[in-house]
Design a protein around this motif. Structure first.
Motif, PDB file in Angstrom:
ATOM      1  N   SER A  49      99.310  59.999  18.456  1.00  0.00           N
ATOM      2  CA  SER A  49      99.373  59.788  20.087  1.00  0.00           C
ATOM      3  C   SER A  49      97.808  59.608  20.560  1.00  0.00           C
ATOM      4  O   SER A  49      97.488  59.378  21.627  1.00  0.00           O
ATOM      5  CB  SER A  49     100.109  60.820  20.744  1.00  0.00           C
ATOM      6  N   VAL A  50      96.743  60.216  19.541  1.00  0.00           N
ATOM      7  CA  VAL A  50      95.483  60.030  19.971  1.00  0.00           C
ATOM      8  C   VAL A  50      95.022  58.572  20.113  1.00  0.00           C
ATOM      9  O   VAL A  50      94.187  58.324  20.882  1.00  0.00           O
ATOM     10  CB  VAL A  50      94.601  60.947  19.087  1.00  0.00           C
TER      11      VAL A  50
ATOM     12  N   VAL B 115      89.844  58.161  21.315  1.00  0.00           N
ATOM     13  CA  VAL B 115      89.127  58.870  22.354  1.00  0.00           C
ATOM     14  C   VAL B 115      87.672  58.120  22.615  1.00  0.00           C
ATOM     15  O   VAL B 115      87.508  58.294  24.051  1.00  0.00           O
ATOM     16  CB  VAL B 115      88.633  60.281  21.620  1.00  0.00           C
TER      17      VAL B 115
ATOM     18  N   ALA C 125      88.530  55.636  25.125  1.00  0.00           N
ATOM     19  CA  ALA C 125      88.747  56.116  26.491  1.00  0.00           C
ATOM     20  C   ALA C 125      87.804  56.689  27.249  1.00  0.00           C
ATOM     21  O   ALA C 125      87.272  56.491  28.418  1.00  0.00           O
ATOM     22  CB  ALA C 125      89.863  57.530  26.471  1.00  0.00           C
TER      23      ALA C 125
ATOM     24  N   PHE D   1      98.861  63.287  15.798  1.00  0.00           N
ATOM     25  CA  PHE D   1      97.726  62.644  15.220  1.00  0.00           C
ATOM     26  C   PHE D   1      97.763  61.411  15.721  1.00  0.00           C
ATOM     27  O   PHE D   1      96.707  60.471  16.309  1.00  0.00           O
ATOM     28  CB  PHE D   1      97.617  62.830  13.784  1.00  0.00           C
TER      29      PHE D   1
ATOM     30  N   ASP E 190      82.701  65.697  11.173  1.00  0.00           N
ATOM     31  CA  ASP E 190      83.957  65.271  11.621  1.00  0.00           C
ATOM     32  C   ASP E 190      84.105  63.976  12.199  1.00  0.00           C
ATOM     33  O   ASP E 190      83.146  63.184  12.070  1.00  0.00           O
ATOM     34  CB  ASP E 190      84.164  66.434  12.796  1.00  0.00           C
ATOM     35  N   GLU E 191      85.412  63.742  12.489  1.00  0.00           N
ATOM     36  CA  GLU E 191      85.408  62.090  13.088  1.00  0.00           C
ATOM     37  C   GLU E 191      86.029  62.258  14.474  1.00  0.00           C
ATOM     38  O   GLU E 191      87.176  63.157  14.627  1.00  0.00           O
ATOM     39  CB  GLU E 191      86.336  61.259  11.967  1.00  0.00           C
ATOM     40  N   LEU E 192      85.565  61.258  15.280  1.00  0.00           N
ATOM     41  CA  LEU E 192      86.031  61.131  16.637  1.00  0.00           C
ATOM     42  C   LEU E 192      87.210  59.921  16.480  1.00  0.00           C
ATOM     43  O   LEU E 192      86.934  58.930  15.845  1.00  0.00           O
ATOM     44  CB  LEU E 192      85.390  60.946  17.574  1.00  0.00           C
ATOM     45  N   ASP E 193      88.210  60.208  16.983  1.00  0.00           N
ATOM     46  CA  ASP E 193      89.483  59.051  16.714  1.00  0.00           C
ATOM     47  C   ASP E 193      88.953  57.963  17.596  1.00  0.00           C
ATOM     48  O   ASP E 193      88.180  58.231  18.689  1.00  0.00           O
ATOM     49  CB  ASP E 193      90.815  59.463  17.194  1.00  0.00           C
TER      50      ASP E 193
END
Lengths: 362, 354
Positions: B203-204, B332, B335, B201, B326-329
């Motif tokens: 490392s995202v 991400v 990037a 988790f 949901d959630e996008l980190d």
């Protein structure tokens, strides 16, 4: 494929003159230059690979002496050794050899194409693209080996095409290709990390092993497609090799000698990608082999040009040796071969950079 | 940070340099104010947007007096720490990026691309897997050590010989070091299932798990790093002329490099241990800053300091609303948004000789 190609052309004029023979077909339509030293290096590296392979076949839960391993391979072993060697361990070894060869070839093609020691499928984003494809299959479908392979190859190809298109600006320049690849790789790493975080833990652990490139549990079913893939790619590469050598002299010179520059480049890129796809489908993305093998083989052959044959053999040697080592590091954990190649390859490349720098070559 | 009127910056590569210095600096002051406003907007959004949307008025009330209502507790317990951690980490990454680009004279340098973040990440993974450390306070130190080791390795790979640490060598060395450290941390994670579950988790790259402890842990490191970086702006400007040119101007080249590397290590180590190895924030922001303010570090560094956290917070907010429920980190999002910027930069350089 009709452009007559002068065979006396030398690549970059570096190092001593190399002895070589030219083999021609009767009509002089096809010719192949054989560099004696490169051939010797290839044979020696393959012999070393075989020796490591015999050791690998003999070690494990059930130890077999090298002599017995060779006897078993020749078909004179006891039923027990026959089962352990031929059914359990040989497929893994052969997969390793094929994967390594494909990676070495792919790396040599990429580096020759980009004229850059960093030009490898790892850096150009193919590796991460195939990882994304494979991950998607693992996480969405919970797929089997075959489906993962298809997903990996699809992801890798899509990424390679994307990088190529993004780097295209009045043609492709080596350094731009590498840099765009680095950018796309970083993007895909983010995506991969996200997919891993969203997965169930068991799936994540499974995907993680695959992501690092692993030869665990490979059987005959994995050997066949890899062998077939290489059988298709290798002859085509042999046909294109002479043009690649001329391409290394620069676009203007190559164009002047009648080589269709952009078309040749596209053909080579497709072949390099295909070779990498074969490897990734069989074992997941094993890092750094494609980057190191051409560098290492060039040190050995001291020959100019792409050094395709020697790089192919060196790749096989690297993967087999790294896999042997990764099985020995931790008896129970079954480390993926990729973590070994990442660390060892990285350290080697670091030393290489230092040496290159001292000699003022970069 | 204001400059005395009329003291022209050393390096002028921008078109606007033909204008009078006074007017140029007023544009820059405006840019800094604009960046500040942008950061405030991003912070407000970060406090207001989420699974429970709150109007700015409600946010303001809750901030002024914590009356124990649900809204107030959501804001004070979850969103304020998350926002402040985002600001600290973003500022650290942005300034680290500006520093590394100035030190290496390489417009494509980024702590992530040069392997510094990978080194910091390996330090964190090592501390968790080998020593079983679970508190962030302890793992920050390991992140620092990892970042230092990676930074020194990259630099020693690239420096020396003829021409010193050229951008090309640095990029090569960085790619190598990043790969080695990634390999090491992956190995450690594979050997330790529990750590893998914890670290996948992190490392995202995400602000989601940032809390008060995160903030109190990294703030001192970030503060020292930022002060050190801002103190270096003048010698960094001199460094842009090349080592010999800088020496001729009286700058201490080696000292500047060393201190710059130290500041960068503090910043990268702290940011990475708090929010994971985020890519591209440190790459894109200094470029934007240079587009606005030209190549004068006295302006680009403070601008990066303000713009980077704004960018990170926007990325975080975007991640909260993009794939509801949901959630996008944030990692991400940065990037996905940052990679096209990087690629555009690469394409714009007429002949990439990096």
């Amino acid at each position: 494929m009709t452009a007559p190609v002068p065979t006396q052309v030398r690549g970059r004029a570096s190092g001593p003159r190399t002895r070589s023979h030219v083999v021609r077909s009767r009509s002089h339509r096809f010719s192949l230059r054989v560099d004696v030293r490169a051939l010797t290096v290839g044979v020696l590296v393959l012999a070393t690979t075989a020796a490591v392979g015999v050791l690998a076949l003999g070690t494990g839960e059930y130890a077999i002496s090298p002599a017995d391993v060779v006897r078993t391979l020749l078909g004179n072993g006891s039923p027990r050794t026959d089962f352990v060697v031929n059914d359990l361990r040989l497929p893994r070894l052969l997969t390793g050899i094929l994967v390594g060869a494909a990676l070495g070839l792919s790396g040599a093609l990429f580096q020759s194409l980009t004229r850059n020691p960093l030009g490898s499928p790892d850096i150009v984003g193919f590796t991460y693209g195939s990882a994304t494809g494979g991950l998607l299959v693992v996480l969405l479908v919970g797929g089997t080996g075959g489906q993962i392979a298809v997903g990996a190859v699809g992801g890798g190809l899509a990424t390679a095409v994307l990088v190529y298109l993004l780097a295209w600006r009045q043609g492709i320049h080596g350094y731009r290709l590498v840099l765009v690849g680095i950018g796309v790789s970083a993007l895909l790493q983010g995506v991969n990390a996200y997919l891993l975080a969203k997965a169930r833990f068991t799936q994540a652990a499974q995907a993680m092993v695959w992501l690092n490139g692993s030869l665990n549990g490979r059987g005959w079913a994995d050997v066949r497609p890899a062998a077939l893939g290489l059988l298709v790619v290798l002859p085509l590469v042999a046909l294109a090799a002479s043009r690649l050598k001329i391409l290394e002299m620069g676009d203007d010179v190559a164009g002047g000698l009648g080589v269709p520059v952009q078309r040749t480049r596209l053909v080579i890129l497709v072949l390099a990608t295909a070779a990498c796809a074969v490897a990734t489908a069989a074992a997941g993305p094993i890092p750094f082999v494609a980057l190191i093998a051409p560098q290492l083989s060039r040190r050995l052959t001291r020959a100019p040009g792409p050094n395709l044959l020697a790089a192919t053999c060196t790749g096989a040697f690297l993967v087999v040796t790294a896999d042997f080592a990764s099985q020995r590091i931790h008896e129970s954990a079954q480390l993926p071969v990729g973590v070994v190649t990442a660390v060892v390859g990285g350290v080697y490349l670091g030393l290489l950079l230092r040496r290159q720098r001292r000699a003022g070559r970069i | 940070m204001a400059t005395e009127a009329g003291s022209a910056p050393l390096v002028r590569t921008d078109k606007a340099s033909k204008q009078s210095p006074g007017r140029r600096n007023s544009t820059r002051t405006l840019a800094v104010l604009g960046a500040l406003l942008l950061l405030l907007t991003a912070a407000t959004l970060s406090l207001a947007v989420g699974s429970r949307a709150l109007s700015p008025g409600v946010v303001w009330d809750a901030l002024l007096h914590d009356d124990g209502s649900t809204a107030a507790s959501v804001i004070w317990d979850v969103r304020v720490p998350r926002t402040l951690a985002g600001i600290a980490a973003g500022a650290a990454l942005g300034v680290a990026g500006a520093l590394i680009q100035a030190l290496t004279r390489n417009p494509l340098a980024d702590p992530g691309l040069l392997g510094i973040n990978a080194g910091a990440a390996t330090g964190v993974v090592l501390s968790i897997t080998v020593l079983g450390i679970t508190s962030l306070w302890a793992s920050v130190w390991f992140a620092m050590v990892g970042a230092v080791v990676a930074g020194l390795l990259v630099y020693s790979l690239a420096s020396g010989g003829r021409g010193g640490a050229t951008p090309e060598r640095l990029a090569l060395g960085g790619a190598v070091i990043a790969a080695v450290f990634t390999g090491i941390s992956q190995t450690l994670m594979l050997l330790d299932a529990q750590a893998l579950d914890q670290l996948r988790f992190w490392s995202v790259g995400s602000l989601a798990r940032a809390d008060d402890e995160t903030l109190t842990t990294i703030t001192p490191f970030v503060a020292v790093g930022l002060v050190l970086a801002l103190a270096l702006v003048r010698p960094l400007n001199a460094l842009a002329l090349g080592d010999d040119g800088a020496r001729a101007l009286g700058a201490h080249v080696d000292r500047t490099r060393f201190l710059g590397l130290a500041a960068m290590t503090l910043l990268c180590g702290a940011a990475t241990s708090a929010v994971g190895p985020l890519v591209f924030v440190g790459l894109a922001v200094p470029h934007i800053a240079r587009m606005i303010a030209g190549a004068d570090q006295r302006w680009t560094l403070p601008l990066s300091l303000l713009l980077a956290p704004a960018l990170l917070l926007f990325a975080d907010v975007l991640g909260r609303v993009a794939v509801r429920p949901d959630e996008l980190d944030a990692g991400v999002v940065t990037a996905v948004v940052g990679a096209p910027v990087f690629i555009a930069l690469v394409r714009c350089r007429r002949a990439v000789t990096a």
